[in-house]
Design an enzyme around this catalytic site. Structure first.
Site, PDB file in Angstrom:
ATOM      1  N   GLU B  29       0.843  -1.188   0.000  1.00 17.13           N
ATOM      2  CA  GLU B  29       0.000   0.000   0.000  1.00 17.13           C
ATOM      3  C   GLU B  29       0.884   1.245   0.000  1.00 17.13           C
ATOM      4  OE1 GLU B  29      -1.952  -0.922   3.638  1.00 17.13           O
ATOM      5  OE2 GLU B  29      -2.819  -2.755   2.811  1.00 17.13           O
ATOM      6  N   LEU B  58      -5.811  -2.220  -0.915  1.00 18.55           N
ATOM      7  CA  LEU B  58      -5.638  -2.185   0.545  1.00 18.55           C
ATOM      8  C   LEU B  58      -6.073  -3.540   1.122  1.00 18.55           C
ATOM      9  CD1 LEU B  58      -6.881   0.871   2.646  1.00 18.55           C
ATOM     10  CD2 LEU B  58      -6.246  -1.343   3.592  1.00 18.55           C
ATOM     11  N   GLU B  60      -4.032  -6.701   3.068  1.00 15.40           N
ATOM     12  CA  GLU B  60      -2.776  -7.296   3.534  1.00 15.40           C
ATOM     13  C   GLU B  60      -2.709  -8.769   3.207  1.00 15.40           C
ATOM     14  OE1 GLU B  60      -4.834  -5.456   5.395  1.00 15.40           O
ATOM     15  OE2 GLU B  60      -3.695  -3.604   5.651  1.00 15.40           O
ATOM     16  N   GLN B  82       2.113  -2.107   5.996  1.00 14.47           N
ATOM     17  CA  GLN B  82       2.359  -0.717   6.367  1.00 14.47           C
ATOM     18  C   GLN B  82       2.724  -0.516   7.846  1.00 14.47           C
ATOM     19  OE1 GLN B  82      -0.869   2.177   5.295  1.00 14.47           O
ATOM     20  NE2 GLN B  82       0.674   2.622   3.764  1.00 14.47           N
ATOM     21  N   PHE B  83       2.057  -1.272   8.723  1.00 14.22           N
ATOM     22  CA  PHE B  83       2.348  -1.168  10.158  1.00 14.22           C
ATOM     23  C   PHE B  83       2.199  -2.551  10.793  1.00 14.22           C
ATOM     24  CE2 PHE B  83       1.398   3.278   9.353  1.00 14.22           C
ATOM     25  CZ  PHE B  83       2.310   3.932  10.165  1.00 14.22           C
ATOM     26  N   ASP B  84       2.970  -2.760  11.868  1.00 14.02           N
ATOM     27  CA  ASP B  84       2.902  -3.997  12.650  1.00 14.02           C
ATOM     28  C   ASP B  84       1.475  -4.437  12.949  1.00 14.02           C
ATOM     29  OD1 ASP B  84       2.385  -1.971  14.746  1.00 14.02           O
ATOM     30  OD2 ASP B  84       4.544  -1.714  14.690  1.00 14.02           O
ATOM     31  N   GLY B  85       0.627  -3.481  13.361  1.00 16.71           N
ATOM     32  CA  GLY B  85      -0.735  -3.821  13.775  1.00 16.71           C
ATOM     33  C   GLY B  85      -1.608  -4.308  12.635  1.00 16.71           C
ATOM     34  N   PHE B  86      -1.158  -4.120  11.398  1.00 20.36           N
ATOM     35  CA  PHE B  86      -1.969  -4.537  10.259  1.00 20.36           C
ATOM     36  C   PHE B  86      -1.492  -5.866   9.674  1.00 20.36           C
ATOM     37  CE2 PHE B  86      -2.483   0.293   9.705  1.00 20.36           C
ATOM     38  CZ  PHE B  86      -3.423   0.318  10.715  1.00 20.36           C
ATOM     39  N   PRO B  89      -4.555  -9.381   9.159  1.00 25.03           N
ATOM     40  CA  PRO B  89      -5.217 -10.031   8.025  1.00 25.03           C
ATOM     41  C   PRO B  89      -4.270 -10.900   7.196  1.00 25.03           C
ATOM     42  CG  PRO B  89      -5.759  -7.688   8.118  1.00 25.03           C
ATOM     43  CD  PRO B  89      -4.673  -7.927   9.125  1.00 25.03           C
ATOM     44  N   HIS B 129      -0.348   0.974  15.678  1.00 25.48           N
ATOM     45  CA  HIS B 129       0.825   1.419  14.932  1.00 25.48           C
ATOM     46  C   HIS B 129       2.093   1.281  15.784  1.00 25.48           C
ATOM     47  CE1 HIS B 129      -2.356   3.234  12.552  1.00 25.48           C
ATOM     48  NE2 HIS B 129      -1.512   3.719  11.679  1.00 25.48           N
TER      49      HIS B 129
END
Lengths: 379, 324
Positions: B29, B58, B60, B82-86, B89, B129
């Site tokens: 992304e 968008l 993951e 994009q970020f650890d928390g994402f 999925p 994040h």
């Protein structure tokens, strides 16, 4: 045997109030009256104006180091405001993403809670008693399933006049959970409205890179969910679509899908710089479609609005937003032990020990063991 | 040599591997014209073309899933989450597919894949994040997990990861992204996956850490009494763990503190302390001490610095271990 057509599909677009503030009377009138009274339009205009002013102040708070990352709602206000008005406060559920400040506020969330959230404070998510909404949702495209579950609960408990609405962006429609939410809602036939705020950009990825379909709404058709595309900067179209969708959901028990075509006039968040990937020309075209401008023009044409009223609103908005910021900034600092306070209904022994020793011990070692060797060994 | 931030060193490694090997493609992304939200891929779409630096939908799970397909078909994908928390999925694709293909096809299909993920807290970011999920992936067989803390290590390790025949999760501590610059060789070089680095030699106590915590440990070290001689190890690779370097140090010092941002329970500190007692039991003068995040949800940023192990708490852990 000739081939037969087994499925055909089309999506209608609805616009009632155009960019110049001119109303399509044939679409707007019901029983001889516009679907929104002047009082309602004024209310929406005022909500949008206050929301816009808060948005601009929030941006400045971030820039001056008084708040963390913030996603502006600017340009998209008509979606949240008119949808918020069409939903029944205190009975319907609002399941937002993070560009629906106005709808959250209209359904019972004090505005300073939203600032608190972006100020890095969980108390901003502590939904007040009686307000039926979920907190801002940061992960993309996961919360529409929650709205479906909420609507399912309404159905299971046979609560007839209740409906859930969930908001999400065009980017969220790429996530698998989006499709799961629609499939569940459709097969279970539950009263949930999927409202896509198609603002044309998912951070730097334009809608046409995000999906190859010309509309977002058509995705719903493959789940046999009725769908409409509306001008998301038109309070009349948004209000009518959501009101009708709600009627459909409540009467027929199934879901409904609305695509609000709108535009993110600001950056994705304060951490973004949209000038890197989109043109000024594009932004200025959409600035001309600003929902605030056209709503004001409409009211002025109706002689329901004038410069004095505008002056009064601007002053009132300043005062309201000033109080919101003061409330968010004036809250006492969270207690450090609050890191633990809401982990479970009842803390287990490990968590209690960590909480009680967080200031005195490093956490890894049982405090009763610290310095053991230095104590007399043969006492 | 060039004086680079972590972001710039990673960008240089990506550019050099793309130059060297046509099979290397980046996807994710906003990685295209925007250069990623942290600008790690800045300029690469312009230089190599958007077909090799692909903005994706968008999604993951989709990003990792198609990367697996690309890898199977002979490409060298470097997807960005994009970020650890994402990562959530994408978990299914990473753990149930990428990690398993070699084994389940008895080596017939392999997945050379490098998943880049900014990781960790301390930058005042919104929720999800700031997480540190490295232990989850270290616990999942079939994945290598790397987390460099310095620009020089990042460039060499990323080059190794991209050339590795198996899936690698490459965690980039975002707190370090622009925190400082370091002299980095401009020519290509590799640093082997699975080798820790002794940052500071010492005799009294071993401190083991990785990622941004290296800098908090250095700060703690500077604040210790002068007569304490501390050996600091930057693990650099989380999985496989360099047990030899750890054991050699703890055999010498007899005391060890493990520091990480992630929650302490079932964190990597547990694995490391277990290996130490297996290898160095008779050398130990004290229980291995863990200083980690609390077993709570990573708090929003008002309290994040109270959650993350800071120099003061690390210093306490060191003194507690020394006092035993």
């Amino acid at each position: 045997m000739p081939k037969t057509t087994v499925y055909t599909a089309s999506i209608e677009n609805l616009q009632i109030l155009d960019e110049d503030g001119v109303l399509d009377e044939s679409l707007a009138m019901e029983d001889g009256r516009p679907i929104l009274t002047d009082e309602q339009v004024m209310y929406l205009y005022e909500q949008m104006w206050i929301g816009r002013h808060l948005d601009e102040v929030a941006f400045k708070l971030q820039r001056s180091g008084r708040m963390g990352t913030y996603p502006q709602n600017k340009g998209q206000e008509a979606n949240a405001a008119a949808a918020g008005l069409a939903m029944k406060k205190g009975s319907d559920y609002i399941v937002p993403a993070y560009r629906e400040n106005i709808a959250m506020h209209m359904h019972g969330l004090p505005y300073h809670y939203i600032l608190l959230h972006w100020m890095g404070d969980e108390r901003g998510n502590q939904i007040p008693e009686g307000a039926l909404l979920t907190p801002l949702s940061v992960p993309i495209g996961t919360h529409m399933l929650h709205a479906t579950g909420i609507a399912w609960a309404f159905k299971l408990r046979k609560e007839p006049d209740r409906c859930a609405i969930t908001f999400f962006g065009d980017g969220a429609t790429s996530e698998g959970d989006f499709h799961g939410a629609m499939n569940f809602a459709s097969t279970l036939s539950v009263p949930v409205i999927f409202y896509c705020q198609n603002n044309q950009w998912a951070i730097s990825v334009p809608r046409e890179q995000q999906m190859n379909s010309p509309t977002v709404a058509q995705k719903a058709l493959s789940y046999e969910i009725p769908a409409i595309q509306v001008d998301g900067n038109d309070v009349f179209a948004v209000y009518k679509a959501v009101r009708d969708a709600r009627r459909h959901c409540v009467r027929n028990g199934g879901p409904y899908f609305i695509e609000g075509v709108t535009y993110r006039l600001g950056d994705h968040t304060t951490a973004d710089d949209a000038r890197r990937y989109r043109s000024d020309e594009e932004v200025s075209v959409w600035a001309g479609k600003d929902p605030l401008i056209r709503t004001r023009k409409y009211l002025v044409n109706r002689e329901a609005w004038n410069d004095e009223r505008q002056f009064e609103l601007e002053n009132r908005a300043k005062k309201i937003v000033h109080e919101i910021v003061a409330a968010a900034e004036g809250i006492e600092a969270p207690r450090v032990s609050d890191i633990f306070s809401h982990m479970f209904a009842e803390l287990d022994n490990d968590l209690r020990r960590q909480r009680d020793t967080m200031r005195t011990s490093s956490i890894g070692q049982d405090p009763s063991q610290i310095g053991l060797r230095s104590q007399p060994q043969n006492a | 040599m060039a004086n680079l931030t972590l972001v710039q060193a990673i960008n240089l490694a990506l550019a050099q591997e793309m130059e060297r090997d046509d099979r290397v493609v980046l996807l994710g992304e906003d990685v295209g014209v925007n250069g990623g939200v942290f600008r790690v891929t800045e300029g690469l779409a312009q230089r190599f073309g958007e077909h090799r630096v692909q903005n994706t939908p968008l999604d993951e799970s989709g990003i990792i899933g198609v990367s697996i397909g690309l890898a199977m078909a002979g490409m060298r994908p470097v997807p960005e989450i994009q970020f650890d928390g994402f990562l959530g999925p994408a978990y299914d694709q990473i753990v149930n597919h990428a990690a398993r293909f070699r084994n389940r096809t008895r080596g017939a299909i392999t997945i050379p894949l490098t998943i880049r993920v900014p990781v960790g807290g301390g930058i005042h970011a919104p929720e999800l994040h700031s997480d540190s999920p490295e232990a989850i992936y270290a616990h999942s067989p079939g994945l290598k997990v790397v987390m460099p803390s310095t620009p020089r290590d990042a460039k060499g390790l990323l080059t190794s990861a991209i050339r590795d025949p198996d899936p690698v999760i490459f965690f980039e501590p975002k707190r370090v992204y622009r925190a400082y610059r370091e002299e980095v060789p401009e020519d290509e070089y590799t640093i082997p996956i699975g080798k820790a680095k002794v940052v500071n030699e010492g005799d009294d106590i071993t401190v083991i850490t990785w990622g941004a915590s290296v800098f908090q440990c250095l700060e703690a070290m500077d604040a210790l009494p002068e007569d304490v001689s501390l050996e600091l190890i930057d693990l650099r690779t989380i999985d496989p763990i360099d047990t030899d370097t750890i054991a050699a140090s703890v055999e010498k010092t007899g005391r060890c503190v493990v520091v990480h941002e992630a929650p302490v329970t079932c964190g990597l500190g547990a694995e490391i302390s277990s290996r130490i007692q297996e290898r160095c039991f008779l050398n130990l003068e004290a229980p291995v001490q863990r200083v980690g995040g609390f077993d709570t949800i990573m708090p929003y940023y008002k309290l994040e610095l109270d959650y993350l192990p800071d120099a003061q708490r690390i210093g306490k852990g060191i003194m507690e271990c020394l006092a035993y």
